[in-house]
Design a protein around this motif. Structure first.
Motif, PDB file in Angstrom:
ATOM      1  N   THR A 185       0.127   5.509   3.281  1.00 48.59           N
ATOM      2  CA  THR A 185       0.462   4.477   4.251  1.00 48.59           C
ATOM      3  C   THR A 185       1.890   4.720   4.725  1.00 48.59           C
ATOM      4  O   THR A 185       2.849   4.389   4.041  1.00 48.59           O
ATOM      5  CB  THR A 185       0.326   3.081   3.620  1.00 48.59           C
ATOM      6  OG1 THR A 185      -1.015   2.924   3.181  1.00 48.59           O
ATOM      7  CG2 THR A 185       0.647   1.996   4.622  1.00 48.59           C
ATOM      8  N   THR A 186       1.995   5.328   5.878  1.00 46.04           N
ATOM      9  CA  THR A 186       3.294   5.596   6.488  1.00 46.04           C
ATOM     10  C   THR A 186       3.286   5.037   7.903  1.00 46.04           C
ATOM     11  O   THR A 186       2.220   4.753   8.462  1.00 46.04           O
ATOM     12  CB  THR A 186       3.565   7.113   6.562  1.00 46.04           C
ATOM     13  OG1 THR A 186       2.570   7.707   7.423  1.00 46.04           O
ATOM     14  CG2 THR A 186       3.517   7.764   5.190  1.00 46.04           C
ATOM     15  N   ALA A 187       4.466   4.901   8.487  1.00 42.25           N
ATOM     16  CA  ALA A 187       4.552   4.426   9.871  1.00 42.25           C
ATOM     17  C   ALA A 187       3.791   5.368  10.795  1.00 42.25           C
ATOM     18  O   ALA A 187       3.085   4.921  11.708  1.00 42.25           O
ATOM     19  CB  ALA A 187       6.016   4.314  10.287  1.00 42.25           C
ATOM     20  N   GLU A 188       3.894   6.665  10.556  1.00 41.94           N
ATOM     21  CA  GLU A 188       3.192   7.639  11.397  1.00 41.94           C
ATOM     22  C   GLU A 188       1.679   7.476  11.294  1.00 41.94           C
ATOM     23  O   GLU A 188       0.980   7.443  12.314  1.00 41.94           O
ATOM     24  CB  GLU A 188       3.589   9.059  10.999  1.00 41.94           C
ATOM     25  CG  GLU A 188       2.899  10.118  11.846  1.00 41.94           C
ATOM     26  CD  GLU A 188       3.252  11.540  11.407  1.00 41.94           C
ATOM     27  OE1 GLU A 188       3.021  12.434  12.220  1.00 41.94           O
ATOM     28  OE2 GLU A 188       3.732  11.739  10.284  1.00 41.94           O
ATOM     29  N   ASN A 189       1.157   7.341  10.074  1.00 42.59           N
ATOM     30  CA  ASN A 189      -0.289   7.163   9.914  1.00 42.59           C
ATOM     31  C   ASN A 189      -0.775   5.853  10.520  1.00 42.59           C
ATOM     32  O   ASN A 189      -1.857   5.795  11.098  1.00 42.59           O
ATOM     33  CB  ASN A 189      -0.687   7.250   8.445  1.00 42.59           C
ATOM     34  CG  ASN A 189      -0.742   8.666   7.942  1.00 42.59           C
ATOM     35  OD1 ASN A 189      -0.735   9.605   8.728  1.00 42.59           O
ATOM     36  ND2 ASN A 189      -0.779   8.835   6.637  1.00 42.59           N
ATOM     37  N   GLN A 190       0.017   4.792  10.386  1.00 36.85           N
ATOM     38  CA  GLN A 190      -0.366   3.518  10.983  1.00 36.85           C
ATOM     39  C   GLN A 190      -0.386   3.608  12.513  1.00 36.85           C
ATOM     40  O   GLN A 190      -1.273   3.060  13.155  1.00 36.85           O
ATOM     41  CB  GLN A 190       0.596   2.411  10.534  1.00 36.85           C
ATOM     42  CG  GLN A 190       0.414   1.992   9.097  1.00 36.85           C
ATOM     43  CD  GLN A 190      -0.957   1.409   8.836  1.00 36.85           C
ATOM     44  OE1 GLN A 190      -1.426   0.535   9.558  1.00 36.85           O
ATOM     45  NE2 GLN A 190      -1.610   1.901   7.812  1.00 36.85           N
ATOM     46  N   THR A 191       0.558   4.314  13.087  1.00 33.98           N
ATOM     47  CA  THR A 191       0.588   4.489  14.540  1.00 33.98           C
ATOM     48  C   THR A 191      -0.639   5.266  15.009  1.00 33.98           C
ATOM     49  O   THR A 191      -1.291   4.877  15.991  1.00 33.98           O
ATOM     50  CB  THR A 191       1.881   5.199  14.973  1.00 33.98           C
ATOM     51  OG1 THR A 191       2.993   4.374  14.608  1.00 33.98           O
ATOM     52  CG2 THR A 191       1.906   5.457  16.473  1.00 33.98           C
ATOM     53  N   ILE A 192      -0.972   6.329  14.319  1.00 32.09           N
ATOM     54  CA  ILE A 192      -2.161   7.118  14.676  1.00 32.09           C
ATOM     55  C   ILE A 192      -3.413   6.258  14.560  1.00 32.09           C
ATOM     56  O   ILE A 192      -4.251   6.210  15.472  1.00 32.09           O
ATOM     57  CB  ILE A 192      -2.270   8.377  13.786  1.00 32.09           C
ATOM     58  CG1 ILE A 192      -1.138   9.347  14.108  1.00 32.09           C
ATOM     59  CG2 ILE A 192      -3.631   9.051  13.950  1.00 32.09           C
ATOM     60  CD1 ILE A 192      -0.962  10.468  13.091  1.00 32.09           C
ATOM     61  N   ARG A 193      -3.549   5.576  13.440  1.00 34.07           N
ATOM     62  CA  ARG A 193      -4.730   4.731  13.195  1.00 34.07           C
ATOM     63  C   ARG A 193      -4.875   3.654  14.273  1.00 34.07           C
ATOM     64  O   ARG A 193      -5.938   3.469  14.849  1.00 34.07           O
ATOM     65  CB  ARG A 193      -4.595   4.089  11.816  1.00 34.07           C
ATOM     66  CG  ARG A 193      -5.725   3.215  11.420  1.00 34.07           C
ATOM     67  CD  ARG A 193      -5.454   2.676   9.998  1.00 34.07           C
ATOM     68  NE  ARG A 193      -6.540   1.877   9.533  1.00 34.07           N
ATOM     69  CZ  ARG A 193      -6.652   0.565   9.764  1.00 34.07           C
ATOM     70  NH1 ARG A 193      -5.736  -0.064  10.453  1.00 34.07           N
ATOM     71  NH2 ARG A 193      -7.689  -0.099   9.297  1.00 34.07           N
ATOM     72  N   ASN A 194      -3.790   2.939  14.549  1.00 39.23           N
ATOM     73  CA  ASN A 194      -3.863   1.861  15.532  1.00 39.23           C
ATOM     74  C   ASN A 194      -4.076   2.377  16.948  1.00 39.23           C
ATOM     75  O   ASN A 194      -4.767   1.730  17.734  1.00 39.23           O
ATOM     76  CB  ASN A 194      -2.610   0.981  15.450  1.00 39.23           C
ATOM     77  CG  ASN A 194      -2.664   0.063  14.254  1.00 39.23           C
ATOM     78  OD1 ASN A 194      -3.683  -0.551  13.986  1.00 39.23           O
ATOM     79  ND2 ASN A 194      -1.577  -0.018  13.521  1.00 39.23           N
ATOM     80  N   SER A 195      -3.519   3.520  17.279  1.00 45.17           N
ATOM     81  CA  SER A 195      -3.720   4.038  18.639  1.00 45.17           C
ATOM     82  C   SER A 195      -5.175   4.438  18.870  1.00 45.17           C
ATOM     83  O   SER A 195      -5.657   4.408  20.004  1.00 45.17           O
ATOM     84  CB  SER A 195      -2.780   5.207  18.926  1.00 45.17           C
ATOM     85  OG  SER A 195      -3.086   6.306  18.104  1.00 45.17           O
ATOM     86  N   VAL A 196      -5.892   4.772  17.797  1.00 46.11           N
ATOM     87  CA  VAL A 196      -7.319   5.099  17.913  1.00 46.11           C
ATOM     88  C   VAL A 196      -8.164   3.826  17.974  1.00 46.11           C
ATOM     89  O   VAL A 196      -9.006   3.667  18.852  1.00 46.11           O
ATOM     90  CB  VAL A 196      -7.772   6.000  16.743  1.00 46.11           C
ATOM     91  CG1 VAL A 196      -9.277   6.155  16.719  1.00 46.11           C
ATOM     92  CG2 VAL A 196      -7.104   7.362  16.821  1.00 46.11           C
ATOM     93  N   ALA A 202      -0.380  -5.099  10.019  1.00 45.24           N
ATOM     94  CA  ALA A 202       0.202  -3.976  10.771  1.00 45.24           C
ATOM     95  C   ALA A 202      -0.505  -3.821  12.120  1.00 45.24           C
ATOM     96  O   ALA A 202       0.138  -3.557  13.139  1.00 45.24           O
ATOM     97  CB  ALA A 202       0.110  -2.685   9.966  1.00 45.24           C
ATOM     98  N   SER A 203      -1.825  -4.021  12.132  1.00 46.91           N
ATOM     99  CA  SER A 203      -2.559  -3.929  13.398  1.00 46.91           C
ATOM    100  C   SER A 203      -2.179  -5.074  14.333  1.00 46.91           C
ATOM    101  O   SER A 203      -2.158  -4.908  15.546  1.00 46.91           O
ATOM    102  CB  SER A 203      -4.070  -3.927  13.147  1.00 46.91           C
ATOM    103  OG  SER A 203      -4.433  -2.767  12.436  1.00 46.91           O
ATOM    104  N   GLY A 204      -1.869  -6.219  13.759  1.00 50.77           N
ATOM    105  CA  GLY A 204      -1.405  -7.349  14.572  1.00 50.77           C
ATOM    106  C   GLY A 204      -0.073  -7.050  15.221  1.00 50.77           C
ATOM    107  O   GLY A 204       0.140  -7.358  16.394  1.00 50.77           O
ATOM    108  N   GLY A 205       0.812  -6.427  14.467  1.00 51.01           N
ATOM    109  CA  GLY A 205       2.096  -6.028  15.037  1.00 51.01           C
ATOM    110  C   GLY A 205       1.918  -5.055  16.178  1.00 51.01           C
ATOM    111  O   GLY A 205       2.556  -5.164  17.224  1.00 51.01           O
ATOM    112  N   ARG A 257       0.815  -1.219   0.000  1.00 54.28           N
ATOM    113  CA  ARG A 257       0.000   0.000   0.000  1.00 54.28           C
ATOM    114  C   ARG A 257       0.847   1.267   0.000  1.00 54.28           C
ATOM    115  O   ARG A 257       0.349   2.342  -0.298  1.00 54.28           O
ATOM    116  CB  ARG A 257      -0.926   0.011   1.222  1.00 54.28           C
ATOM    117  CG  ARG A 257      -1.894  -1.153   1.226  1.00 54.28           C
ATOM    118  CD  ARG A 257      -2.664  -1.220   2.511  1.00 54.28           C
ATOM    119  NE  ARG A 257      -1.741  -1.390   3.632  1.00 54.28           N
ATOM    120  CZ  ARG A 257      -2.092  -1.284   4.903  1.00 54.28           C
ATOM    121  NH1 ARG A 257      -3.323  -0.968   5.232  1.00 54.28           N
ATOM    122  NH2 ARG A 257      -1.215  -1.473   5.861  1.00 54.28           N
ATOM    123  N   ILE A 258       2.126   1.140   0.310  1.00 53.96           N
ATOM    124  CA  ILE A 258       3.009   2.305   0.351  1.00 53.96           C
ATOM    125  C   ILE A 258       3.036   3.016  -0.999  1.00 53.96           C
ATOM    126  O   ILE A 258       3.143   4.231  -1.061  1.00 53.96           O
ATOM    127  CB  ILE A 258       4.425   1.889   0.805  1.00 53.96           C
ATOM    128  CG1 ILE A 258       4.389   1.513   2.283  1.00 53.96           C
ATOM    129  CG2 ILE A 258       5.443   2.989   0.544  1.00 53.96           C
ATOM    130  CD1 ILE A 258       5.654   0.886   2.802  1.00 53.96           C
TER     131      ILE A 258
END
Length: 105
Positions: free
Chosen positions: A18-29, A50-53, A7-8
């Motif tokens: 799809t960046t590490a920062e966006n994934q962190t924000i998404r998963n923290s929510v 990524a959510s599993g990680g 997806r990058i």
């Protein structure tokens, strides 16, 4: 949390990048770290896990990812094996309908 993510390369004008920062924000929510400790997580449509990680890194007891695409489920397995070897996780290459059928009879 992931090494490979196709997806990058997708068009960021159409969807969020799809960046590490966006994934962190998404998963923290969606998966607040303080609520994951000891939980079992089921992720239907896990893509590359990524959510599993995220969940395993924040104390989830186990993770099951379900992905219909064999290509993406292979990447999901690679990603989790690389960073979470020895933890309780499984990637199932199947549809949500198959998961529902197997667990409601």
């Amino acid at each position: 949390f992931v090494t490979r993510d196709p997806r990058i390369d997708r068009n960021s004008e159409v969807t969020y990048p799809t960046t590490a920062e966006n994934q962190t924000i998404r998963n923290s929510v969606f998966l607040p770290a303080e609520k994951l400790k000891g939980k079992r997580v089921l992720d239907i449509g896990c893509c590359v896990a990524a959510s599993g990680g995220w969940a395993l890194s924040h104390g989830a007891a186990s993770y099951v990812g379900v992905e219909i695409s064999s290509h993406l489920s292979e990447i999901a397995s690679e990603n989790l094996e690389k960073y979470h070897s020895g933890k309780d996780f499984r990637i199932s290459c199947s549809s949500a309908e198959d998961v529902d059928r197997r667990n409601t009879r």
